[in-house]
Design a protein around this motif. Sequence first.
Motif, mmCIF file in Angstrom:
data_model
loop_
_atom_site.group_PDB
_atom_site.id
_atom_site.type_symbol
_atom_site.label_atom_id
_atom_site.label_comp_id
_atom_site.label_asym_id
_atom_site.label_seq_id
_atom_site.Cartn_x
_atom_site.Cartn_y
_atom_site.Cartn_z
ATOM 1 N N THR A 159 0.815 -1.214 0.000
ATOM 2 C CA THR A 159 0.000 0.000 0.000
ATOM 3 C C THR A 159 0.851 1.267 0.000
ATOM 4 N N ALA A 160 2.153 1.131 0.200
ATOM 5 C CA ALA A 160 3.044 2.299 0.151
ATOM 6 C C ALA A 160 2.859 2.998 -1.192
ATOM 7 N N ALA A 161 2.766 4.336 -1.157
ATOM 8 C CA ALA A 161 2.388 5.083 -2.352
ATOM 9 C C ALA A 161 3.390 6.177 -2.700
ATOM 10 N N THR A 162 3.256 6.675 -3.917
ATOM 11 C CA THR A 162 4.068 7.791 -4.391
ATOM 12 C C THR A 162 3.341 9.099 -4.093
ATOM 13 N N SER A 163 3.831 10.207 -4.611
ATOM 14 C CA SER A 163 3.295 11.524 -4.244
ATOM 15 C C SER A 163 1.839 11.718 -4.661
ATOM 16 N N GLU A 164 1.368 10.972 -5.683
ATOM 17 C CA GLU A 164 -0.032 11.109 -6.097
ATOM 18 C C GLU A 164 -0.962 10.191 -5.321
ATOM 19 N N GLY A 165 -0.401 9.402 -4.414
ATOM 20 C CA GLY A 165 -1.213 8.463 -3.673
ATOM 21 C C GLY A 165 -1.418 7.140 -4.390
ATOM 22 N N LEU A 166 -0.650 6.896 -5.454
ATOM 23 C CA LEU A 166 -0.764 5.648 -6.218
ATOM 24 C C LEU A 166 0.192 4.607 -5.651
ATOM 25 N N ALA A 167 -0.244 3.357 -5.670
ATOM 26 C CA ALA A 167 0.584 2.266 -5.149
ATOM 27 C C ALA A 167 1.912 2.191 -5.894
ATOM 28 N N TRP A 168 2.981 1.903 -5.154
ATOM 29 C CA TRP A 168 4.323 1.866 -5.724
ATOM 30 C C TRP A 168 4.750 0.475 -6.176
ATOM 31 N N TRP A 169 4.268 -0.584 -5.530
ATOM 32 C CA TRP A 169 4.852 -1.917 -5.646
ATOM 33 C C TRP A 169 4.996 -2.427 -7.070
#
Length: 304
Positions: free
Chosen positions: A241-251
Amino acid sequence: MANKFLEALQSKLRLRNVIIREFLAEFLGTFILIVFGNAAVAQAVLTNNVKGSFFAINWGYGLAVTLAVLVSGGVSGGHVNPAVTLAMAVWGKHPWSKVPVYMVAQYLGALLASLAVFAVYINALDAFEPHRSLATAGIWATYPGSMTNINGTLVTDFLSNGNGFGDQVLGTMLLLICVCAITDPRNMEVPKYMVPLLVGFVVLNIGICFGFNSGYAINPARDLAPRLFTILAGWGETPFTAATSEGLAWWWVPVVAPHIGAVLGVMVYLFLVELHHPESQEFALPQVLSHESVASLSMDGKYS
């Protein structure tokens, strides 16, 4: 007596199936890569950079790649990276039938290596952080980085999905361009025994130059398998669930982007260098004339 025993043991245990041998080589090579690489990260994280640092991690992973290719290269080619395997298959340098075999071996090797690092550092991990968070999850998988800006403010959400995706595409593309050059027998003719060292230097340099944004995964097995392990080891759903600056999932970024970058890297080298080597009959390295040849030259510079 001992030699006879070893010979008998070898005759009983030797695997003659090429696919199984390559599977085991990729499994062990990827294990070596991840167990050394992630252990370097663990030492830096768990000691607050007292017994490790960003550059120590880069060296740890560079040397890990060298050792991984040394372990597996003579048997399987030392891919130890699903993106490498896919790219080589796309451009006809590796049979498609072996792609699933290599990838399963790579992911399993990375998963077991993750367990090994966890087992070695479990006491230190519990003392450092009894309740698991992304601070230690980063020992196993990559996440968007953080920075301190010019005003001294800590910024933890500067990286966007697009920026991170491009970072991974470029890093893996550069990896494959250099790997193709190192292994191209018609380019610099790198001796076989030098290949692992030079590939390790490529990864070291990518880490030094591009490790800041998100930790330069450039290898889906290096990221996804350890990330799955962290779910099983107590980090819950946070690693996914860790996300980038836009709130999108990173994985998904360090899984998808390296495959694209690897395919592009082989394509770039193929179309800009490899396809333009002279034909065999035209290609010849400079030759040193023998004493007899020199003696046979006439005064006008032509052979007599």
